[in-house]
Scaffold this motif. Structure first.
Motif, short mmCIF file in Angstrom:
data_model
loop_
_atom_site.label_atom_id
_atom_site.label_comp_id
_atom_site.label_asym_id
_atom_site.label_seq_id
_atom_site.Cartn_x
_atom_site.Cartn_y
_atom_site.Cartn_z
N PHE A 1 0.67 -1.27 -0.17
CA PHE A 1 -0.02 -0.02 0.22
C PHE A 1 0.83 1.26 0.20
CE2 PHE A 1 -3.53 -2.82 2.00
CZ PHE A 1 -4.14 -2.29 0.79
N PRO A 2 0.84 2.02 -1.19
CA PRO A 2 2.27 3.01 -0.88
C PRO A 2 1.92 4.22 -0.11
CG PRO A 2 1.59 2.58 -3.73
CD PRO A 2 0.59 1.43 -2.22
N ARG A 3 0.32 3.89 -0.37
CA ARG A 3 -0.14 5.48 0.44
C ARG A 3 0.05 5.24 2.11
NH1 ARG A 3 -4.30 9.03 -2.93
NH2 ARG A 3 -3.20 8.49 -5.63
N MET A 4 0.43 5.70 3.21
CA MET A 4 0.49 5.46 4.37
C MET A 4 -0.22 6.98 4.84
SD MET A 4 3.65 4.43 6.15
CE MET A 4 4.91 3.58 5.91
N GLY B 1 8.30 8.34 11.03
CA GLY B 1 8.60 9.16 9.38
C GLY B 1 9.44 8.55 8.49
N GLU B 2 10.64 8.41 9.90
CA GLU B 2 12.01 7.41 8.53
C GLU B 2 12.09 6.51 7.94
OE1 GLU B 2 14.52 6.83 11.47
OE2 GLU B 2 14.76 9.34 12.66
N GLN B 3 10.70 5.22 8.52
CA GLN B 3 10.40 4.07 7.63
C GLN B 3 9.52 4.12 6.53
OE1 GLN B 3 8.13 2.31 10.77
NE2 GLN B 3 10.06 1.02 11.17
N ALA B 4 8.99 5.80 6.92
CA ALA B 4 7.97 5.90 5.20
C ALA B 4 9.14 7.19 4.06
CB ALA B 4 6.55 7.17 6.20
N ALA B 5 9.82 7.83 4.91
CA ALA B 5 10.61 7.83 3.88
C ALA B 5 11.07 6.55 3.13
CB ALA B 5 11.52 9.15 4.61
N ALA B 6 11.92 5.40 3.91
CA ALA B 6 13.24 5.45 3.12
C ALA B 6 12.18 3.62 2.52
CB ALA B 6 13.96 4.03 4.51
N GLY B 7 10.62 3.87 2.78
CA GLY B 7 10.22 2.72 1.57
C GLY B 7 9.62 3.98 0.49
N GLY B 8 9.58 4.15 0.31
CA GLY B 8 9.25 5.24 -1.28
C GLY B 8 7.65 6.26 -0.70
N TYR B 9 7.36 5.89 0.99
CA TYR B 9 5.83 6.07 0.92
C TYR B 9 4.75 7.74 0.64
CZ TYR B 9 4.92 1.07 2.17
OH TYR B 9 5.79 -0.54 2.79
N ASP B 10 4.36 7.38 -0.09
CA ASP B 10 3.14 9.49 0.59
C ASP B 10 2.33 8.93 1.07
OD1 ASP B 10 3.99 9.93 -2.02
OD2 ASP B 10 2.49 9.38 -3.67
N VAL B 11 2.59 10.08 2.18
CA VAL B 11 1.46 9.43 3.27
C VAL B 11 0.12 11.05 3.29
CG1 VAL B 11 3.29 9.06 5.00
CG2 VAL B 11 3.03 11.42 4.83
N GLY C 1 8.16 11.88 -0.20
CA GLY C 1 7.18 11.38 -1.21
C GLY C 1 5.76 12.55 -1.45
N LYS C 2 5.03 12.40 -1.52
CA LYS C 2 3.80 13.59 -1.27
C LYS C 2 2.98 13.28 -0.21
CE LYS C 2 4.20 13.99 -6.41
NZ LYS C 2 4.48 12.11 -5.87
N VAL C 3 3.11 14.76 0.59
CA VAL C 3 2.19 14.80 1.73
C VAL C 3 1.27 15.76 1.11
CG1 VAL C 3 2.61 15.86 4.09
CG2 VAL C 3 4.74 14.59 3.18
N VAL C 4 0.05 14.95 1.65
CA VAL C 4 -1.79 15.31 1.18
C VAL C 4 -2.24 15.80 2.97
CG1 VAL C 4 -4.02 15.10 0.62
CG2 VAL C 4 -1.57 14.58 -0.43
N VAL C 5 -2.20 17.24 3.61
CA VAL C 5 -2.45 17.29 4.66
C VAL C 5 -3.79 17.06 4.92
CG1 VAL C 5 -2.65 19.24 6.23
CG2 VAL C 5 -0.63 19.07 4.99
N ARG C 6 -4.78 16.82 5.72
CA ARG C 6 -5.76 16.59 5.72
C ARG C 6 -6.46 17.11 7.25
NH1 ARG C 6 -10.21 11.27 7.44
NH2 ARG C 6 -8.23 10.56 7.91
#
Length: 362
Positions: free
Chosen positions: A95-98, A113-123, A163-168
């Motif tokens: 799931f590339p979107r966390m 945050g470090e794990q998401a960055a290392a895995g190339g995840y968008d958040v 990655g991309k960051v979408v602020v909700r």
């Protein structure tokens, strides 16, 4: 609540479904958002900058094939994102979107945050304006500039995410479960006293980002305005809408099965979809939290089993939907609270999700 390093109060209309989350940025915002943002003039900020075109021209296909899929897996990103990785292994896909929840007491998660960055995840970050999960940020103070230091720190760290960051920001204002609703039913104080204050605060956090852009390393942040499926207070969702010029993504949080109530995916989505599309913009629509209760068992809420219902069938109906062509992304709320929203709440539900999603992302 579960996503924060400090204990969280039960602020939510679906009391098991809204910890402080963070946002998954989308690979499918679509080209029209970039084109629209490019016309913002000298403030000129591509708030949807860098978003790809892979969700354009998806009409005519079912939701499974045309939407991008992400997940909140309790309890990411605090203390880490290992629950997300466990969910991926269980379903058999990446799931590339966390999806995360975070309050203003945290600028950016450490290990998560470090794990998401290392895995190339968008958040996708549900950015909840309280300092510690309990103390509300007054939007009048926000607009007066009293939280500018925090805003700059947050945006700088978000802009350093690869990655991309979408602020909700301040999601589900048309409910009663959060202090940024004028109809908040809690006892800890409110962020706003009127929908005008909410709109002013929402616009301020976007305008602050735009002013800060020349000093940031990348333009990877966009903004998502999110409602719950029906109004629960005196103010309507539309009264909270901050304007198409400051919103990149329109969103809804969707849960089936509260208190034993059951509706098909088509009928559950109909009203909020119509309201979002009527706002006049051309933004993509996301489902930023999706859950269905498990009717095969007695839930933690005390709701009794209903053998006439099937979560597995409901999920299959969702995947098969050909309605609502502007829905471009769906985020599962994989957590057990008063109701069991997990994808593996039953072997049958898990089998449907695995069959649909296994191997989709690698």
């Amino acid at each position: 609540m579960e996503c924060m390093p400090t204990p969280q109060p039960p602020w939510t209309d679906h009391a098991d479904a809204a910890p402080p989350v963070a946002a998954t940025a989308s690979r499918g915002l679509g080209r029209r958002v970039v084109l629209r943002a490019a016309g913002l003039g000298a403030a000129g900020v591509l708030i949807g900058a860098g978003l790809s075109t892979d969700s354009v021209a998806r009409g005519g296909r079912n939701l499974l094939s045309r939407a991008d899929w992400g997940a909140y897996a309790s309890r990411e990103p605090f203390p880490d994102c290992n629950s997300h990785f466990t969910l991926e292994r269980m379903i058999g896909t990446r799931f590339p979107r966390m999806s995360w929840f975070s309050t203003w007491g945290v600028s950016w998660p450490g290990t998560g945050g470090e794990q998401a960055a290392a895995g190339g995840y968008d958040v996708l970050i549900a950015w909840q304006p309280t300092t510690d999960g309990r103390t509300p940020i007054r939007f009048t103070d926000l607009v007066a500039g009293r939280h500018d230091e925090y805003l700059e720190r947050f945006y700088t760290r978000a802009a350093n995410h690869p990655g991309k960051v979408v602020v909700r920001f301040a999601h589900e204002p048309n409910g009663t479960g959060y202090p940024w609703s004028v109809d908040f039913r809690g006892t800890t104080g409110k962020c706003v006293e009127s929908t005008d204050e909410y709109v002013a605060g929402w616009r301020y956090v976007v305008d602050f980002y735009r002013r800060l852009l020349p000093r940031l390393p990348r333009r990877n942040i966009s903004f998502c305005w999110c409602i719950t499926t029906r109004d629960r207070g005196t103010a309507t969702a539309e009264q909270y809408f901050p304007g198409n010029d400051v919103v990149d993504v329109l969103a809804m949080d969707v849960y089936n099965g509260y208190g034993g109530y059951w509706a098909s995916p088509r009928s559950l989505l109909a009203a909020p979809y119509a309201r979002l599309t009527a706002l006049g913009g051309d933004q993509p629509i996301w489902i930023t939290e999706l859950g269905c209760r498990e009717p095969s068992k007695t839930e933690n809420s005390g709701v009794r089993p209903d053998k006439s219902k099937s979560k597995a069938q409901w999920m299959q109906q969702l995947f098969d939907l050909t309605d609502y062509p502007r829905i471009e992304a769906v985020y599962f709320f994989h957590a057990e609270r008063a109701h069991d929203w997990r994808l593996n709440s039953s072997p049958e539900a898990l089998a449907v999700c695995r069959s649909a999603l296994a191997g989709r992302y690698r």
